[in-house]
Design a protein around this motif. Structure first.
Motif, PDB file in Angstrom:
ATOM      1  N   ALA A  53       0.867  -1.180   0.000  1.00 21.36           N
ATOM      2  CA  ALA A  53       0.000   0.000   0.000  1.00 21.36           C
ATOM      3  C   ALA A  53       0.902   1.228   0.000  1.00 21.36           C
ATOM      4  O   ALA A  53       1.894   1.284   0.735  1.00 21.36           O
ATOM      5  CB  ALA A  53      -0.907   0.005   1.225  1.00 21.36           C
ATOM      6  N   VAL A  54       0.569   2.189  -0.853  1.00 20.24           N
ATOM      7  CA  VAL A  54       1.345   3.425  -0.938  1.00 20.24           C
ATOM      8  C   VAL A  54       0.414   4.621  -0.833  1.00 20.24           C
ATOM      9  O   VAL A  54      -0.787   4.527  -1.075  1.00 20.24           O
ATOM     10  CB  VAL A  54       2.148   3.529  -2.265  1.00 20.24           C
ATOM     11  N   ARG A  55       1.011   5.724  -0.445  1.00 23.75           N
ATOM     12  CA  ARG A  55       0.335   7.010  -0.572  1.00 23.75           C
ATOM     13  C   ARG A  55       1.187   7.827  -1.519  1.00 23.75           C
ATOM     14  O   ARG A  55       2.385   7.562  -1.677  1.00 23.75           O
ATOM     15  CB  ARG A  55       0.135   7.681   0.777  1.00 23.75           C
ATOM     16  N   PHE A  56       0.566   8.784  -2.177  1.00 24.15           N
ATOM     17  CA  PHE A  56       1.306   9.545  -3.177  1.00 24.15           C
ATOM     18  C   PHE A  56       0.713  10.935  -3.310  1.00 24.15           C
ATOM     19  O   PHE A  56      -0.408  11.216  -2.878  1.00 24.15           O
ATOM     20  CB  PHE A  56       1.305   8.830  -4.540  1.00 24.15           C
ATOM     21  N   ALA A  57       1.501  11.793  -3.932  1.00 28.40           N
ATOM     22  CA  ALA A  57       1.034  13.108  -4.362  1.00 28.40           C
ATOM     23  C   ALA A  57       1.755  13.423  -5.660  1.00 28.40           C
ATOM     24  O   ALA A  57       2.915  13.038  -5.842  1.00 28.40           O
ATOM     25  CB  ALA A  57       1.318  14.174  -3.312  1.00 28.40           C
ATOM     26  N   TYR A  58       1.043  14.069  -6.550  1.00 27.22           N
ATOM     27  CA  TYR A  58       1.697  14.548  -7.760  1.00 27.22           C
ATOM     28  C   TYR A  58       1.158  15.927  -8.103  1.00 27.22           C
ATOM     29  O   TYR A  58       0.037  16.282  -7.756  1.00 27.22           O
ATOM     30  CB  TYR A  58       1.576  13.569  -8.932  1.00 27.22           C
ATOM     31  N   GLU A  59       2.024  16.707  -8.732  1.00 22.27           N
ATOM     32  CA  GLU A  59       1.655  18.049  -9.164  1.00 22.27           C
ATOM     33  C   GLU A  59       1.636  18.080 -10.685  1.00 22.27           C
ATOM     34  O   GLU A  59       2.441  17.420 -11.347  1.00 22.27           O
ATOM     35  CB  GLU A  59       2.645  19.079  -8.625  1.00 22.27           C
ATOM     36  N   TRP A  60       0.706  18.856 -11.206  1.00 22.35           N
ATOM     37  CA  TRP A  60       0.539  18.970 -12.652  1.00 22.35           C
ATOM     38  C   TRP A  60      -0.251  20.224 -12.961  1.00 22.35           C
ATOM     39  O   TRP A  60      -0.829  20.833 -12.067  1.00 22.35           O
ATOM     40  CB  TRP A  60      -0.169  17.729 -13.206  1.00 22.35           C
ATOM     41  N   ARG A  61      -0.232  20.603 -14.220  1.00 25.38           N
ATOM     42  CA  ARG A  61      -1.035  21.742 -14.658  1.00 25.38           C
ATOM     43  C   ARG A  61      -1.847  21.323 -15.868  1.00 25.38           C
ATOM     44  O   ARG A  61      -1.475  20.422 -16.612  1.00 25.38           O
ATOM     45  CB  ARG A  61      -0.170  22.953 -14.969  1.00 25.38           C
ATOM     46  N   ASP A  62      -2.960  22.014 -16.056  1.00 26.51           N
ATOM     47  CA  ASP A  62      -3.763  21.756 -17.252  1.00 26.51           C
ATOM     48  C   ASP A  62      -3.306  22.693 -18.365  1.00 26.51           C
ATOM     49  O   ASP A  62      -2.416  23.537 -18.168  1.00 26.51           O
ATOM     50  CB  ASP A  62      -5.266  21.861 -16.956  1.00 26.51           C
ATOM     51  N   ASP A  63      -3.905  22.568 -19.535  1.00 25.68           N
ATOM     52  CA  ASP A  63      -3.466  23.374 -20.680  1.00 25.68           C
ATOM     53  C   ASP A  63      -3.839  24.848 -20.562  1.00 25.68           C
ATOM     54  O   ASP A  63      -3.382  25.674 -21.333  1.00 25.68           O
ATOM     55  CB  ASP A  63      -3.956  22.786 -21.998  1.00 25.68           C
ATOM     56  N   ALA A  64      -4.648  25.196 -19.553  1.00 23.83           N
ATOM     57  CA  ALA A  64      -4.968  26.607 -19.292  1.00 23.83           C
ATOM     58  C   ALA A  64      -4.009  27.218 -18.260  1.00 23.83           C
ATOM     59  O   ALA A  64      -4.137  28.378 -17.913  1.00 23.83           O
ATOM     60  CB  ALA A  64      -6.411  26.738 -18.799  1.00 23.83           C
ATOM     61  N   GLY A  65      -3.055  26.416 -17.756  1.00 16.88           N
ATOM     62  CA  GLY A  65      -2.074  26.917 -16.795  1.00 16.88           C
ATOM     63  C   GLY A  65      -2.501  26.799 -15.347  1.00 16.88           C
ATOM     64  O   GLY A  65      -1.827  27.323 -14.465  1.00 16.88           O
ATOM     65  N   ASN A  66      -3.605  26.121 -15.052  1.00 14.56           N
ATOM     66  CA  ASN A  66      -4.061  25.910 -13.675  1.00 14.56           C
ATOM     67  C   ASN A  66      -3.291  24.746 -13.058  1.00 14.56           C
ATOM     68  O   ASN A  66      -3.204  23.672 -13.662  1.00 14.56           O
ATOM     69  CB  ASN A  66      -5.563  25.587 -13.655  1.00 14.56           C
ATOM     70  N   TRP A  67      -2.769  24.958 -11.849  1.00 16.79           N
ATOM     71  CA  TRP A  67      -1.973  23.935 -11.170  1.00 16.79           C
ATOM     72  C   TRP A  67      -2.830  23.156 -10.183  1.00 16.79           C
ATOM     73  O   TRP A  67      -3.758  23.695  -9.580  1.00 16.79           O
ATOM     74  CB  TRP A  67      -0.791  24.576 -10.435  1.00 16.79           C
TER      75      TRP A  67
END
Length: 157
Positions: free
Chosen positions: A88-102
């Motif tokens: 079992a893992v926990r995770f976080a990831y960061e990303w943005r959409d094509d409109a620049g929203n993070w």
């Protein structure tokens, strides 16, 4: 039945479970759907939000759609628990959409492996939190997270 092997193999110790989690993180940070799919059994079953891919072909298609939408993706995974053939893992990831929203997406995954170390089942629960670009915490160049970059616990996540 496949003869492929993907060490470390179960049953997992704490050390081999941590290694397996880091290998998965590294593969996902490559953003290479075919590379990622090779860690799963040919008939692997997933639950990812409202999608239920089965098999490597559907996993590749899922990941291609995901990374076309989730730009500048950077992921950190951390071991939560392990027992025999399961992790079992926990995770976080960061990303943005094509409109620049993070966004920072938080989640948990339950993994079940076959005897060759290939993941046969992956159940993921994920929540997305909009963040300002100034709130980003994952600032390494695209690809593998550097060893010196803090993990989730060190970042207070």
């Amino acid at each position: 039945m496949t003869t492929e092997a993907r060490p470390p193999l179960p049953p997992f110790t704490r050390e081999t479970a941590v290694q397996k989690v880091r290998l998965a993180e590294d593969a996902w940070n490559s953003r290479d759907p075919k590379r990622v799919s090779l860690a799963y059994t040919p008939d692997s079953q997933w639950r990812n939000r409202a999608e239920f891919p089965v098999g490597r072909e559907q996993i590749v298609a899922f990941l291609e759609r995901k990374w076309a939408r989730e730009l500048d993706y950077r992921l950190i995974k951390e071991l939560w628990a392990h027992d025999g053939h399961r992790i079992a893992v926990r995770f976080a990831y960061e990303w943005r959409d094509d409109a620049g929203n993070w966004f920072r997406s938080y989640g948990n995954e339950n993994w079940e492996f076959d005897g060759n170390g290939l993941m046969a089942r992956r159940h993921a629960s994920i929540n997305d939190k909009p963040i300002a670009e100034s709130e980003r915490l994952f600032h390494w160049p695209q690809g593998r997270r550097p060893d010196e970059h803090p993990g989730l616990s060190a970042l207070g996540l």
